[in-house]
Design an enzyme around this catalytic site. Structure first.
Site, PDB file in Angstrom:
ATOM      1  N   ASN A 101       0.870  -1.175   0.000  1.00  0.00           N
ATOM      2  CA  ASN A 101       0.000   0.000   0.000  1.00  0.00           C
ATOM      3  C   ASN A 101       0.908   1.227   0.000  1.00  0.00           C
ATOM      4  O   ASN A 101       1.465   1.598   1.028  1.00  0.00           O
ATOM      5  CB  ASN A 101      -0.881  -0.027   1.256  1.00  0.00           C
ATOM      6  CG  ASN A 101      -1.866   1.126   1.296  1.00  0.00           C
ATOM      7  OD1 ASN A 101      -1.827   2.037   0.453  1.00  0.00           O
ATOM      8  ND2 ASN A 101      -2.737   1.102   2.279  1.00  0.00           N
ATOM      9  N   ARG A 114      -2.390  -2.050  -3.594  1.00  0.00           N
ATOM     10  CA  ARG A 114      -3.645  -1.346  -3.372  1.00  0.00           C
ATOM     11  C   ARG A 114      -3.632  -0.094  -4.253  1.00  0.00           C
ATOM     12  O   ARG A 114      -2.696   0.696  -4.226  1.00  0.00           O
ATOM     13  CB  ARG A 114      -3.749  -0.930  -1.912  1.00  0.00           C
ATOM     14  CG  ARG A 114      -4.985  -0.122  -1.676  1.00  0.00           C
ATOM     15  CD  ARG A 114      -4.944   0.582  -0.358  1.00  0.00           C
ATOM     16  NE  ARG A 114      -6.203   1.273  -0.150  1.00  0.00           N
ATOM     17  CZ  ARG A 114      -6.354   2.260   0.721  1.00  0.00           C
ATOM     18  NH1 ARG A 114      -5.338   2.650   1.447  1.00  0.00           N
ATOM     19  NH2 ARG A 114      -7.512   2.845   0.849  1.00  0.00           N
ATOM     20  N   HIS A 130     -12.685   2.041   0.287  1.00  0.00           N
ATOM     21  CA  HIS A 130     -12.606   0.969   1.301  1.00  0.00           C
ATOM     22  C   HIS A 130     -13.220  -0.333   0.789  1.00  0.00           C
ATOM     23  O   HIS A 130     -13.669  -1.170   1.584  1.00  0.00           O
ATOM     24  CB  HIS A 130     -13.370   1.360   2.596  1.00  0.00           C
ATOM     25  CG  HIS A 130     -12.751   2.480   3.368  1.00  0.00           C
ATOM     26  ND1 HIS A 130     -13.499   3.458   3.963  1.00  0.00           N
ATOM     27  CD2 HIS A 130     -11.464   2.771   3.652  1.00  0.00           C
ATOM     28  CE1 HIS A 130     -12.707   4.323   4.585  1.00  0.00           C
ATOM     29  NE2 HIS A 130     -11.458   3.920   4.400  1.00  0.00           N
ATOM     30  N   GLY A 173     -12.587   4.101  10.665  1.00  0.00           N
ATOM     31  CA  GLY A 173     -11.183   4.334  11.013  1.00  0.00           C
ATOM     32  C   GLY A 173     -10.971   5.826  10.967  1.00  0.00           C
ATOM     33  O   GLY A 173     -11.915   6.586  11.154  1.00  0.00           O
ATOM     34  N   ARG A 213     -12.258  14.744   8.407  1.00  0.00           N
ATOM     35  CA  ARG A 213     -13.093  15.112   7.250  1.00  0.00           C
ATOM     36  C   ARG A 213     -14.528  15.395   7.686  1.00  0.00           C
ATOM     37  O   ARG A 213     -15.049  14.721   8.576  1.00  0.00           O
ATOM     38  CB  ARG A 213     -13.108  13.992   6.217  1.00  0.00           C
ATOM     39  CG  ARG A 213     -11.778  13.756   5.542  1.00  0.00           C
ATOM     40  CD  ARG A 213     -11.933  12.777   4.370  1.00  0.00           C
ATOM     41  NE  ARG A 213     -10.648  12.290   3.935  1.00  0.00           N
ATOM     42  CZ  ARG A 213     -10.311  11.001   3.839  1.00  0.00           C
ATOM     43  NH1 ARG A 213     -11.188  10.053   4.136  1.00  0.00           N
ATOM     44  NH2 ARG A 213      -9.109  10.658   3.433  1.00  0.00           N
ATOM     45  N   GLU A 254      -7.421  -5.948   4.920  1.00  0.00           N
ATOM     46  CA  GLU A 254      -7.303  -5.563   3.513  1.00  0.00           C
ATOM     47  C   GLU A 254      -6.134  -6.279   2.830  1.00  0.00           C
ATOM     48  O   GLU A 254      -6.197  -6.592   1.648  1.00  0.00           O
ATOM     49  CB  GLU A 254      -7.156  -4.038   3.421  1.00  0.00           C
ATOM     50  CG  GLU A 254      -8.466  -3.348   3.781  1.00  0.00           C
ATOM     51  CD  GLU A 254      -8.339  -1.858   4.058  1.00  0.00           C
ATOM     52  OE1 GLU A 254      -7.815  -1.503   5.123  1.00  0.00           O
ATOM     53  OE2 GLU A 254      -8.758  -1.066   3.209  1.00  0.00           O
TER      54      GLU A 254
HETATM   55  P1  ADP Z   1      -6.911   4.454   8.940  1.00  0.00           P
HETATM   56  O1  ADP Z   1      -6.475   3.119   8.403  1.00  0.00           O
HETATM   57  O2  ADP Z   1      -8.083   5.059   8.251  1.00  0.00           O
HETATM   58  O3  ADP Z   1      -5.792   5.443   9.157  1.00  0.00           O
HETATM   59  P2  ADP Z   1      -7.559   2.977  11.374  1.00  0.00           P
HETATM   60  O4  ADP Z   1      -8.553   2.000  10.899  1.00  0.00           O
HETATM   61  O5  ADP Z   1      -6.202   2.493  11.760  1.00  0.00           O
HETATM   62  O6  ADP Z   1      -7.461   4.229  10.410  1.00  0.00           O
HETATM   63  O7  ADP Z   1      -8.199   3.727  12.629  1.00  0.00           O
HETATM   64  C1  ADP Z   1      -7.496   4.723  13.313  1.00  0.00           C
HETATM   65  C2  ADP Z   1      -8.388   5.297  14.391  1.00  0.00           C
HETATM   66  O8  ADP Z   1      -8.906   4.243  15.217  1.00  0.00           O
HETATM   67  C3  ADP Z   1      -7.637   6.211  15.338  1.00  0.00           C
HETATM   68  O9  ADP Z   1      -7.597   7.520  14.847  1.00  0.00           O
HETATM   69  C4  ADP Z   1      -8.458   6.097  16.584  1.00  0.00           C
HETATM   70  O10 ADP Z   1      -9.438   7.116  16.541  1.00  0.00           O
HETATM   71  C5  ADP Z   1      -9.150   4.769  16.498  1.00  0.00           C
HETATM   72  N1  ADP Z   1      -8.706   3.816  17.521  1.00  0.00           N
HETATM   73  C6  ADP Z   1      -7.640   3.022  17.490  1.00  0.00           C
HETATM   74  N2  ADP Z   1      -7.530   2.297  18.637  1.00  0.00           N
HETATM   75  C7  ADP Z   1      -8.581   2.662  19.406  1.00  0.00           C
HETATM   76  C8  ADP Z   1      -9.053   2.313  20.707  1.00  0.00           C
HETATM   77  N3  ADP Z   1      -8.390   1.408  21.443  1.00  0.00           N
HETATM   78  N4  ADP Z   1     -10.186   2.892  21.160  1.00  0.00           N
HETATM   79  C9  ADP Z   1     -10.840   3.789  20.433  1.00  0.00           C
HETATM   80  N5  ADP Z   1     -10.429   4.183  19.195  1.00  0.00           N
HETATM   81  C10 ADP Z   1      -9.335   3.631  18.693  1.00  0.00           C
END
Ligand code: ADP
Length: 391
Positions: free
Chosen positions: A7, A88, A177, A205, A236, A378
């Site tokens: 990715n 990806r 996604h 996420g 966003r 993914e």
């Molecule tokens: P992306 O791949 O879109 O960058 P992720 O799927 O890794 O994002 O999600 C990241 C987000 O998940 C973080 O910004 C946080 O808000 C949330 N997150 C991660 N761990 C936890 C947790 N233990 N409790 C609550 N939220 C969490």
């Protein structure tokens, strides 16, 4: 058979080496700060994390270091063990209805879509080109975020804007996604023991989208021409009246591009709370009574539920709601409040299961509509596509 799932972003490159068809991970890692003197390369293997700092000025060198690292850390003995590389790619437009084996022509076709994904596709191509140079004899496959949503029909994917915009400039909803929504919905169909199940996937996420999957096919999704549309996210705004662009540009003496940047980078959780894009901070803020953190959470829940209600009617029913990605997998408060709001659909939360992690059902056994946590994967999806196309 060893497959590398890649990715590539503009300044980062994530990778995972998997053994297929077992779907086990040998090593994973990330190169960060590509283009800088102090770029960081991290390998995770056998529960250990190895981090090194190098000057990595371009993706070509990043890829060379990844490949050398795989050998150095013993993930492979020689390069010919890698039987395929899956990339990806964010935007496949209407050209790619499925994943494809990468050729020169495919690279040009992906490039032709750069206008639709200016932040993502050029970086994805840079990664593809670097791996094609480094491993010229290894088949490479492009797996798109958009293809899973190519089953949407016109009533779902067209904007009610001048039709010529679609004909001339391909303005429509594409959705993103896709690999995650596909992985999670396929898993849900297995858990429900029903390939025809009507499922809603909430991929929450940092980027977040909702998808309605009817009998394995995406019939609607919340992201649009770009990942800005849909529910609010870490930074966003999600849906907003486009007239806001003109108003704020005038008031703050900004270009439309700058206001759009604010909607991409300074909105969502961050914009409403005023202090964080991370759901953990928002929940902490809510628990200590911070007004704007509480508001950010309430807006988030309402907007997720708006989509769920709409998709329930669009599909004419619902068998399960599935939560995935960083927030969906880890934040019980979001799941709890979304499920509470879904009560009229006949769904009951299992409070103690909801506090746990990992794949599980979090609705009570007699709940009419089921709820699941299904951790997304993914990379496995990319590796599966790579195996399918190179076999
Ligand atoms: P992306 O791949 O879109 O960058 P992720 O799927 O890794 O994002 O999600 C990241 C987000 O998940 C973080 O910004 C946080 O808000 C949330 N997150 C991660 N761990 C936890 C947790 N233990 N409790 C609550 N939220 C969490």
């Amino acid at each position: 058979m060893k497959i590398l799932a890649v990715n590539a972003g503009s300044s980062s490159l994530k990778f995972q080496l998997l053994v297929m068809p077992e779907e086990s991970v040998i090593t994973s890692g990330i190169v960060e700060r590509i283009g800088w003197d102090d770029a960081i390369i991290t390998f995770k293997q056998n529960g250990q994390k190895i981090t090194e700092t190098f000057q990595i000025l371009n993706h070509k060198f990043a890829v060379e270091l990844v490949i050398q690292g795989l050998i150095k850390h013993g993930a492979i003995q020689s390069l010919d063990e890698i039987k395929g590389v899956g990339h990806r790619v964010v935007q496949g437009g209407e050209i790619f209805k499925t994943s494809v084996l990468i050729t020169d022509e495919v690279v040009e076709q992906i490039r032709s879509l750069n206008d639709l994904a200016p932040l993502h596709n050029p970086a994805n191509i840079t990664g593809i080109e670097a791996f094609r140079k480094a491993l010229p004899d290894v088949p490479q496959v492009a797996v798109f975020d958009t293809t899973f949503h190519q089953t949407m029909t016109e009533d779902a994917f067209l904007y009610a804007a001048p039709y010529e915009w679609y004909q001339k400039y391909h303005v429509r909803k594409y959705g993103f996604h896709g690999t995650s929504h596909q992985y999670v919905s396929e898993r849900a169909a297995v858990l429900l023991n029903n390939p025809k199940a009507k499922v809603i996937v909430a991929h929450l996420g940092n980027g977040a989208s909702i998808c309605a999957v009817d009998g394995g096919k995406s019939v609607d999704t919340s992201m649009g021409l770009t990942p800005l549309e849909g529910i609010p996210m870490g930074t966003r705004s999600g849906n907003i009246d486009p007239a806001v662009l003109m108003l704020i540009a005038g008031k703050e003496d900004k270009t439309y591009g700058e206001v759009l940047d604010d909607l991409n980078k300074k909105s969502g959780y961050l914009g409403v709370s005023g202090f964080s894009n991370d759901s953990r901070d928002i929940i902490d803020g809510m628990n200590r009574g911070d007004y704007r953190a509480t508001l950010a959470h309430k807006i988030q829940v309402k907007r997720i539920v708006d989509y769920i209600g709409s998709y329930y009617l669009y599909m004419g029913g619902l068998d399960a709601i599935c939560f995935t990605a960083g927030i969906g997998e880890n934040a019980p408060e979001i799941r709890r409040d979304v499920i509470k709001a879904m009560k009229p659909l006949g769904i009951e939360l299992d409070v103690s299961e909801n506090e746990k992690r990992g794949e599980r059902m979090i609705s009570t056994p007699d709940s009419k509509v089921k709820a699941f946590i299904i951790p997304t994967n993914e990379e496995v999806m990319i590796a599966r596509e790579c195996v399918r196309l190179t076999a």
